[in-house]
Design an enzyme around this catalytic site. Structure first.
Site, PDB file in Angstrom:
ATOM      1  N   GLY A  62      11.162   3.259  -4.842  1.00 19.94           N
ATOM      2  CA  GLY A  62      10.512   2.475  -3.784  1.00 19.94           C
ATOM      3  C   GLY A  62      10.389   1.022  -4.195  1.00 19.94           C
ATOM      4  N   MET A 121       5.386  -3.877  -3.409  1.00 17.05           N
ATOM      5  CA  MET A 121       4.674  -3.475  -4.629  1.00 17.05           C
ATOM      6  C   MET A 121       5.619  -2.902  -5.678  1.00 17.05           C
ATOM      7  SD  MET A 121       1.464  -4.180  -4.409  1.00 17.05           S
ATOM      8  CE  MET A 121       0.494  -3.104  -5.465  1.00 17.05           C
ATOM      9  N   ASN A 168      15.968   3.306  -4.526  1.00 20.07           N
ATOM     10  CA  ASN A 168      15.288   2.981  -3.279  1.00 20.07           C
ATOM     11  C   ASN A 168      15.971   3.735  -2.155  1.00 20.07           C
ATOM     12  OD1 ASN A 168      13.224   1.095  -2.043  1.00 20.07           O
ATOM     13  ND2 ASN A 168      15.027   0.591  -0.799  1.00 20.07           N
ATOM     14  N   THR A 203      16.868   2.717   0.799  1.00 22.54           N
ATOM     15  CA  THR A 203      17.997   1.918   1.271  1.00 22.54           C
ATOM     16  C   THR A 203      18.673   1.291   0.048  1.00 22.54           C
ATOM     17  OG1 THR A 203      16.643   1.407   3.192  1.00 22.54           O
ATOM     18  CG2 THR A 203      18.639   0.085   2.903  1.00 22.54           C
ATOM     19  N   ALA A 247       2.116   5.974   1.760  1.00 27.68           N
ATOM     20  CA  ALA A 247       1.379   7.229   1.609  1.00 27.68           C
ATOM     21  C   ALA A 247       1.775   8.189   2.725  1.00 27.68           C
ATOM     22  CB  ALA A 247      -0.113   6.947   1.670  1.00 27.68           C
ATOM     23  N   ASN A 303      -1.241   3.907  -1.986  1.00 30.52           N
ATOM     24  CA  ASN A 303      -2.625   4.049  -1.520  1.00 30.52           C
ATOM     25  C   ASN A 303      -2.789   5.388  -0.809  1.00 30.52           C
ATOM     26  OD1 ASN A 303      -3.864   1.727  -2.396  1.00 30.52           O
ATOM     27  ND2 ASN A 303      -3.297   0.554  -0.570  1.00 30.52           N
ATOM     28  N   SER A 308      -4.296  -1.945  -7.795  1.00 34.65           N
ATOM     29  CA  SER A 308      -4.844  -3.013  -6.958  1.00 34.65           C
ATOM     30  C   SER A 308      -4.441  -4.389  -7.460  1.00 34.65           C
ATOM     31  CB  SER A 308      -6.367  -2.949  -6.930  1.00 34.65           C
ATOM     32  OG  SER A 308      -6.861  -4.076  -6.226  1.00 34.65           O
ATOM     33  N   LYS A 320      -9.770   3.883  -6.090  1.00 34.18           N
ATOM     34  CA  LYS A 320      -9.016   2.805  -5.419  1.00 34.18           C
ATOM     35  C   LYS A 320      -9.419   2.699  -3.948  1.00 34.18           C
ATOM     36  CE  LYS A 320      -6.222  -0.419  -4.383  1.00 34.18           C
ATOM     37  NZ  LYS A 320      -5.114  -0.370  -3.539  1.00 34.18           N
ATOM     38  N   HIS A 378     -12.697   1.007  -3.845  1.00 33.42           N
ATOM     39  CA  HIS A 378     -12.431  -0.407  -4.161  1.00 33.42           C
ATOM     40  C   HIS A 378     -12.049  -1.141  -2.878  1.00 33.42           C
ATOM     41  CE1 HIS A 378      -9.401  -3.550  -4.677  1.00 33.42           C
ATOM     42  NE2 HIS A 378      -9.951  -3.864  -5.828  1.00 33.42           N
ATOM     43  N   ASN A 379     -11.151  -0.535  -2.121  1.00 34.58           N
ATOM     44  CA  ASN A 379     -10.698  -1.184  -0.878  1.00 34.58           C
ATOM     45  C   ASN A 379     -11.819  -1.258   0.150  1.00 34.58           C
ATOM     46  OD1 ASN A 379      -8.274  -1.121  -2.232  1.00 34.58           O
ATOM     47  ND2 ASN A 379      -7.088  -0.468  -0.475  1.00 34.58           N
ATOM     48  N   GLU A 408     -13.794  -4.114  -0.724  1.00 34.28           N
ATOM     49  CA  GLU A 408     -12.968  -5.288  -0.355  1.00 34.28           C
ATOM     50  C   GLU A 408     -13.149  -5.612   1.141  1.00 34.28           C
ATOM     51  OE1 GLU A 408      -8.830  -4.939  -1.767  1.00 34.28           O
ATOM     52  OE2 GLU A 408      -8.228  -5.464   0.263  1.00 34.28           O
ATOM     53  N   TYR A 409     -13.111  -4.587   1.980  1.00 33.08           N
ATOM     54  CA  TYR A 409     -13.312  -4.786   3.423  1.00 33.08           C
ATOM     55  C   TYR A 409     -14.648  -5.485   3.675  1.00 33.08           C
ATOM     56  CZ  TYR A 409      -9.651  -1.856   5.669  1.00 33.08           C
ATOM     57  OH  TYR A 409      -8.483  -1.342   6.158  1.00 33.08           O
TER      58      TYR A 409
HETATM   59  P1  NDP Z   1       6.668  -1.887   1.543  1.00 34.62           P
HETATM   60  O1  NDP Z   1       6.675  -1.604   2.991  1.00 34.62           O
HETATM   61  O2  NDP Z   1       6.872  -3.278   1.064  1.00 34.62           O
HETATM   62  O3  NDP Z   1       7.768  -0.970   0.821  1.00 34.62           O
HETATM   63  C1  NDP Z   1       7.860   0.384   1.107  1.00 34.62           C
HETATM   64  C2  NDP Z   1       8.870   1.021   0.178  1.00 34.62           C
HETATM   65  O4  NDP Z   1       8.891   2.407   0.449  1.00 34.62           O
HETATM   66  C3  NDP Z   1      10.284   0.507   0.408  1.00 34.62           C
HETATM   67  O5  NDP Z   1      10.967   0.583  -0.804  1.00 34.62           O
HETATM   68  C4  NDP Z   1      10.838   1.514   1.403  1.00 34.62           C
HETATM   69  O6  NDP Z   1      12.234   1.682   1.306  1.00 34.62           O
HETATM   70  C5  NDP Z   1      10.180   2.769   0.932  1.00 34.62           C
HETATM   71  N1  NDP Z   1      10.050   3.751   1.988  1.00 34.62           N
HETATM   72  C6  NDP Z   1       9.476   3.579   3.212  1.00 34.62           C
HETATM   73  N2  NDP Z   1       9.523   4.736   3.888  1.00 34.62           N
HETATM   74  C7  NDP Z   1      10.145   5.632   3.094  1.00 34.62           C
HETATM   75  C8  NDP Z   1      10.500   6.992   3.246  1.00 34.62           C
HETATM   76  N3  NDP Z   1      10.208   7.656   4.367  1.00 34.62           N
HETATM   77  N4  NDP Z   1      11.129   7.595   2.225  1.00 34.62           N
HETATM   78  C9  NDP Z   1      11.419   6.936   1.102  1.00 34.62           C
HETATM   79  N5  NDP Z   1      11.124   5.636   0.891  1.00 34.62           N
HETATM   80  C10 NDP Z   1      10.480   5.005   1.890  1.00 34.62           C
HETATM   81  O7  NDP Z   1       5.287  -1.274   0.994  1.00 34.62           O
HETATM   82  P2  NDP Z   1       4.389  -1.748  -0.222  1.00 34.62           P
HETATM   83  O8  NDP Z   1       5.231  -1.975  -1.420  1.00 34.62           O
HETATM   84  O9  NDP Z   1       3.452  -2.815   0.227  1.00 34.62           O
HETATM   85  O10 NDP Z   1       3.470  -0.441  -0.423  1.00 34.62           O
HETATM   86  C11 NDP Z   1       3.879   0.696  -1.169  1.00 34.62           C
HETATM   87  C12 NDP Z   1       2.624   1.503  -1.474  1.00 34.62           C
HETATM   88  O11 NDP Z   1       1.729   0.694  -2.244  1.00 34.62           O
HETATM   89  C13 NDP Z   1       1.835   1.920  -0.236  1.00 34.62           C
HETATM   90  O12 NDP Z   1       1.232   3.164  -0.459  1.00 34.62           O
HETATM   91  C14 NDP Z   1       0.766   0.846  -0.133  1.00 34.62           C
HETATM   92  O13 NDP Z   1      -0.359   1.265   0.584  1.00 34.62           O
HETATM   93  C15 NDP Z   1       0.452   0.618  -1.609  1.00 34.62           C
HETATM   94  N6  NDP Z   1      -0.164  -0.644  -1.955  1.00 34.62           N
HETATM   95  C16 NDP Z   1       0.216  -1.818  -1.340  1.00 34.62           C
HETATM   96  C17 NDP Z   1      -0.407  -3.006  -1.688  1.00 34.62           C
HETATM   97  C18 NDP Z   1       0.013  -4.302  -1.079  1.00 34.62           C
HETATM   98  O14 NDP Z   1      -0.702  -5.296  -1.291  1.00 34.62           O
HETATM   99  N7  NDP Z   1       1.131  -4.376  -0.378  1.00 34.62           N
HETATM  100  C19 NDP Z   1      -1.495  -3.033  -2.689  1.00 34.62           C
HETATM  101  C20 NDP Z   1      -1.749  -1.773  -3.314  1.00 34.62           C
HETATM  102  C21 NDP Z   1      -1.123  -0.633  -2.931  1.00 34.62           C
HETATM  103  P3  NDP Z   1      13.286   0.931   2.271  1.00 34.62           P
HETATM  104  O15 NDP Z   1      13.702  -0.302   1.501  1.00 34.62           O
HETATM  105  O16 NDP Z   1      14.368   1.896   2.449  1.00 34.62           O
HETATM  106  O17 NDP Z   1      12.565   0.591   3.546  1.00 34.62           O
END
Ligand code: NDP
Length: 467
Positions: A11, A15, A34, A36, A79, A105, A131, A185, A188-189, A192-193
């Site tokens: 992924g 993050m 990843n 994609t 999630a 999350n 976080s 966590k 924590h959020n 934060e809210y």
């Molecule tokens: P993004 O939307 O930036 O990235 C999501 C990632 O997950 C991409 O690599 C995407 O791949 C992949 N993905 C999406 N759907 C699927 C699926 N069905 N199967 C497999 N891979 C999938 O999200 P974030 O990086 O922001 O968030 C990731 C996690 O971290 C979440 O749980 C989020 O809540 C948590 N988080 C986020 C924070 C933030 O500030 N952004 C802070 C703390 C935690 P593709 O490239 O193919 O779309």
């Protein structure tokens, strides 16, 4: 779990890619994949010189098969179903001694369910709260780990290296079994809210009640960041309010729609608190305020229909500062009450002082108060209530009068301050030995024969209502 031999991450979104660069930067080798595939090749290019320690794969399954055991695979995907899908795919490939680490999350109930499922298959499962947003993930987040201690020991060197440091100590730790890390966590959020909402309410009152310009208000936040309110959120609020939109030359906040979404963690905090018979009024109010904000079209329609008069307020800067301090103490205190209840209900043995410590750097709610909070939890804490610790009781005695003045002025002049007023109501209640629930008990007995506890007497007593 033995020390992990190979590390993988699935992924590469906001993050995941930041965390991957952090891991590589700290000298660890890393396998990545990843959903994609083009994102993976773009990530390799972005990694630059760090790519020397990077191995990219076309898919999660390819990555898992190519990694040497014992493996630890971090999932950084949304999630829900994506995590379950990845677990199913990995379960067919991984071997005992391997670990799946969900770093998103996630709702802690899902983590508890997955821990039982994955560990039943002979694998290790870790639910890990991260976080600090993208910047934190890249340069050092605060990391809240849930799972067995043995599982944590296997990944501890990596976690300690990539985590934020406070006075040289990693802002990461094993907090308890199964869902403990994700629950901490989540709360924590929730905090934060509440903190963000209170800062926004103070901004709103200065802006629309006192007619101050955003930059002027921003300068106040900047000054407050050097005092008792010192924190990441106050720091960025000062910067945001002083920023100018390049396109229009207007204050940046004035070109932003006043509508905010929510992904779930704030709502989960409130739901879990209520389910455990707890209340976190400031967090509830903040979650509710976000929902109200999303009703933009209704609010626009409502303004001329309700035509509520709004008046000016005139409060000194020091009142806002003290009110925000009291509000922040209340938000943390309510968050820790939820943690304490969950720790008892789920038998997690959470170390509240340690949690405060790992929030001191890397995470969004880092603030100067957290040192005092960890000291309070290590000291004398009447009734286990943070607000009764001598240091916090003293701070509240000094700051609550200002919170009352701010809430009273706002309410009197027609400016909504839901989180500040809800937080105030809680602290006022906690400082009142005899409240008004005697009347509620009497009403319940009157209409439902529920009985009440007589002072110094029997439970199940009835009143003279039907005589
Ligand atoms: P993004 O939307 O930036 O990235 C999501 C990632 O997950 C991409 O690599 C995407 O791949 C992949 N993905 C999406 N759907 C699927 C699926 N069905 N199967 C497999 N891979 C999938 O999200 P974030 O990086 O922001 O968030 C990731 C996690 O971290 C979440 O749980 C989020 O809540 C948590 N988080 C986020 C924070 C933030 O500030 N952004 C802070 C703390 C935690 P593709 O490239 O193919 O779309």
């Amino acid at each position: 779990m033995a020390q992990i031999a190979t590390l993988g991450l699935y992924g590469l979104g906001t993050m995941g890619s930041a965390l991957a660069l952090n891991i590589l930067d700290n000298g660890f080798g890393l396998h990545v994949a990843n959903r994609t595939e083009t994102v993976t090749s773009a990530f390799r290019a972005e990694a630059g010189a760090l790519a020397a320690r990077l191995t990219t794969h076309a898919s999660l399954a390819d990555m898992a098969r190519a990694m040497a055991a014992p493996r630890a695979i971090i999932l950084m995907v949304p999630a829900g179903a994506p995590v379950d899908d990845a677990i199913e795919e990995l379960s067919a490939i991984l071997e005992p001694g391997d670990a799946i680490i969900d770093a998103g999350n996630t709702d802690f109930h899902d983590t508890r369910r997955r821990t039982a499922l994955v560990e039943g298959r002979g694998l290790t499962f870790i639910g890990m709260g991260v976080s600090g947003g993208e910047e934190g993930a890249r340069n050092g987040p605060s990391i809240m780990v849930g799972g067995t201690r043995a599982a944590f020991e296997g990944i501890k060197p990596v976690i300690d290296s990539i985590a934020a440091k406070f006075d040289g100590s990693p802002c990461a730790d094993h907090l308890g079994p199964d869902g403990a890390g994700h629950f901490v966590k989540t709360v924590h959020n929730g905090i934060e809210y509440a903190d963000m909402q209170m800062l926004a309410e103070a901004y709103g009152l200065m802006r629309y009640g006192q007619g101050m310009a955003p930059a002027e208000i921003g300068a106040r936040f900047e000054a407050w960041d050097k005092g008792v309110l010192k924190s990441y959120l106050v720091e960025i609020t000062g910067k945001v309010l002083q920023a100018v939109d390049g396109e229009t030359g207007k204050p940046a906040v004035d070109v932003i729609l006043d509508r905010a979404g929510q992904k779930g963690t704030g709502r989960w905090t409130v739901i879990e608190a209520l389910k455990m018979g707890q209340s976190a009024s400031a967090i509830e109010a903040a979650v509710g305020a976000r929902s109200w904000s999303s009703e933009k079209t209704s609010r626009v329609a409502g303004e001329p229909i309700l035509s509520l008069p709004r008046e000016a307020v005139d409060l000194p800067a020091s009142d806002y500062e003290s009110a925000l301090l009291a509000g922040r103490i209340i938000a943390y205190a309510q968050g820790f009450r939820i943690l304490a209840t969950a720790s008892a209900d789920y038998d997690w043995g959470l170390d509240f002082a340690r949690i405060a410590e790992i929030w001191r750097a890397g995470c969004i709610i880092r603030s100067a108060l957290l040192d005092d909070i960890s000291a309070a939890f290590r000291g004398d804490l009447p009734e286990g209530q943070l607000i009764f610790a001598p240091s916090f009781a003293g701070m509240l005695r000094d700051a609550v009068p200002a919170l009352r003045r701010v809430v009273a002025a706002a309410v009197g002049a027609g400016h909504p301050v839901p989180a500040l007023s809800a937080g105030l109501a809680w602290v006022e209640t906690m400082g009142q030995g005899r409240g008004t629930t005697d009347l509620i008990q009497a009403q319940r007995d009157f209409f439902g024969m529920h009985g009440f506890e007589r002072i110094g007497g029997e439970a199940g007593s009835h009143g003279p209502w039907w005589d």
